[in-house]
Design a protein around this motif. Structure first.
Motif, mmCIF file in Angstrom:
data_model
loop_
_atom_site.group_PDB
_atom_site.id
_atom_site.type_symbol
_atom_site.label_atom_id
_atom_site.label_comp_id
_atom_site.label_asym_id
_atom_site.label_seq_id
_atom_site.Cartn_x
_atom_site.Cartn_y
_atom_site.Cartn_z
ATOM 1 N N VAL A 31 0.933 -1.346 0.124
ATOM 2 C CA VAL A 31 -0.035 -0.085 -0.021
ATOM 3 C C VAL A 31 0.917 1.295 0.130
ATOM 4 C CG1 VAL A 31 -1.672 1.240 1.451
ATOM 5 C CG2 VAL A 31 -1.974 -1.417 1.183
ATOM 6 N N GLU A 32 1.926 1.258 0.811
ATOM 7 C CA GLU A 32 2.947 2.426 0.618
ATOM 8 C C GLU A 32 3.539 2.675 -0.739
ATOM 9 O OE1 GLU A 32 3.299 -0.255 3.217
ATOM 10 O OE2 GLU A 32 1.979 0.897 4.683
ATOM 11 N N LEU A 54 1.215 7.072 -6.601
ATOM 12 C CA LEU A 54 0.095 7.762 -7.003
ATOM 13 C C LEU A 54 0.366 9.225 -6.592
ATOM 14 C CD1 LEU A 54 -2.761 7.973 -7.668
ATOM 15 C CD2 LEU A 54 -3.548 7.657 -5.389
ATOM 16 N N SER A 55 1.122 9.439 -5.520
ATOM 17 C CA SER A 55 1.597 10.771 -5.472
ATOM 18 C C SER A 55 2.367 11.627 -6.267
ATOM 19 C CB SER A 55 2.253 10.887 -3.833
ATOM 20 O OG SER A 55 1.476 10.579 -2.890
ATOM 21 N N VAL A 56 3.461 10.594 -6.865
ATOM 22 C CA VAL A 56 4.208 11.132 -7.856
ATOM 23 C C VAL A 56 3.416 11.445 -9.200
ATOM 24 C CG1 VAL A 56 6.212 10.480 -9.564
ATOM 25 C CG2 VAL A 56 6.252 9.848 -6.911
ATOM 26 N N THR A 102 3.150 14.977 -10.999
ATOM 27 C CA THR A 102 3.612 15.140 -12.353
ATOM 28 C C THR A 102 2.393 15.827 -13.325
ATOM 29 O OG1 THR A 102 3.359 13.104 -12.895
ATOM 30 C CG2 THR A 102 5.372 13.586 -12.426
ATOM 31 N N SER A 103 1.021 15.243 -12.853
ATOM 32 C CA SER A 103 -0.026 15.609 -13.690
ATOM 33 C C SER A 103 -0.423 16.923 -13.412
ATOM 34 C CB SER A 103 -1.224 14.637 -13.359
ATOM 35 O OG SER A 103 -0.814 13.293 -13.766
ATOM 36 N N ALA A 104 -0.237 17.399 -12.230
ATOM 37 C CA ALA A 104 -0.509 18.894 -11.782
ATOM 38 C C ALA A 104 0.424 19.784 -12.529
ATOM 39 C CB ALA A 104 -0.609 18.874 -10.319
ATOM 40 N N GLN A 105 1.642 19.441 -12.803
ATOM 41 C CA GLN A 105 2.584 20.361 -13.425
ATOM 42 C C GLN A 105 2.248 20.250 -14.949
ATOM 43 O OE1 GLN A 105 6.425 18.590 -12.747
ATOM 44 N NE2 GLN A 105 6.842 19.747 -10.739
ATOM 45 N N ARG A 106 1.924 19.228 -15.498
ATOM 46 C CA ARG A 106 1.555 19.117 -16.807
ATOM 47 C C ARG A 106 0.123 20.035 -17.097
ATOM 48 N NH1 ARG A 106 1.416 12.944 -16.909
ATOM 49 N NH2 ARG A 106 3.915 12.513 -17.284
ATOM 50 N N TYR A 107 -0.682 19.811 -16.350
ATOM 51 C CA TYR A 107 -1.900 20.726 -16.465
ATOM 52 C C TYR A 107 -1.683 22.193 -16.199
ATOM 53 C CZ TYR A 107 -4.810 16.382 -16.755
ATOM 54 O OH TYR A 107 -5.299 15.319 -17.084
ATOM 55 N N LEU A 108 -0.646 22.561 -15.430
ATOM 56 C CA LEU A 108 -0.492 23.866 -15.387
ATOM 57 C C LEU A 108 0.239 24.453 -16.574
ATOM 58 C CD1 LEU A 108 -0.165 26.474 -13.328
ATOM 59 C CD2 LEU A 108 2.004 25.568 -12.529
#
Length: 66
Positions: free
Chosen positions: A4-5, A11-13, A17-23
């Protein structure tokens, strides 16, 4: 099988990266919108010059600038 860890870290990574892409995509869209607005105004000027003549258009622009 992954723990799970490990899944949480992956998932956090992925989220970061998705947040950076969308920005980055959002920034590109804003720049594109500004560029399209400039192109739109240039097209209006060209259409005006073709329809009413360049001399009248130049006089109208000079009138609005003063």
């Amino acid at each position: 099988m992954m723990s799970v860890e490990d899944l949480d870290v992956r998932l956090s990574v992925h989220e970061a990266t998705s947040a950076q892409r969308y920005l980055h995509i959002e920034e590109k869209l804003e720049k594109g919108d500004k560029r399209m607005t400039r192109i739109e105004y240039l097209l209006y000027a060209v259409i005006g010059a073709v329809l009413i003549g360049p001399e009248f258009l130049i006089k109208a622009i000079e009138h609005f600038i003063k």
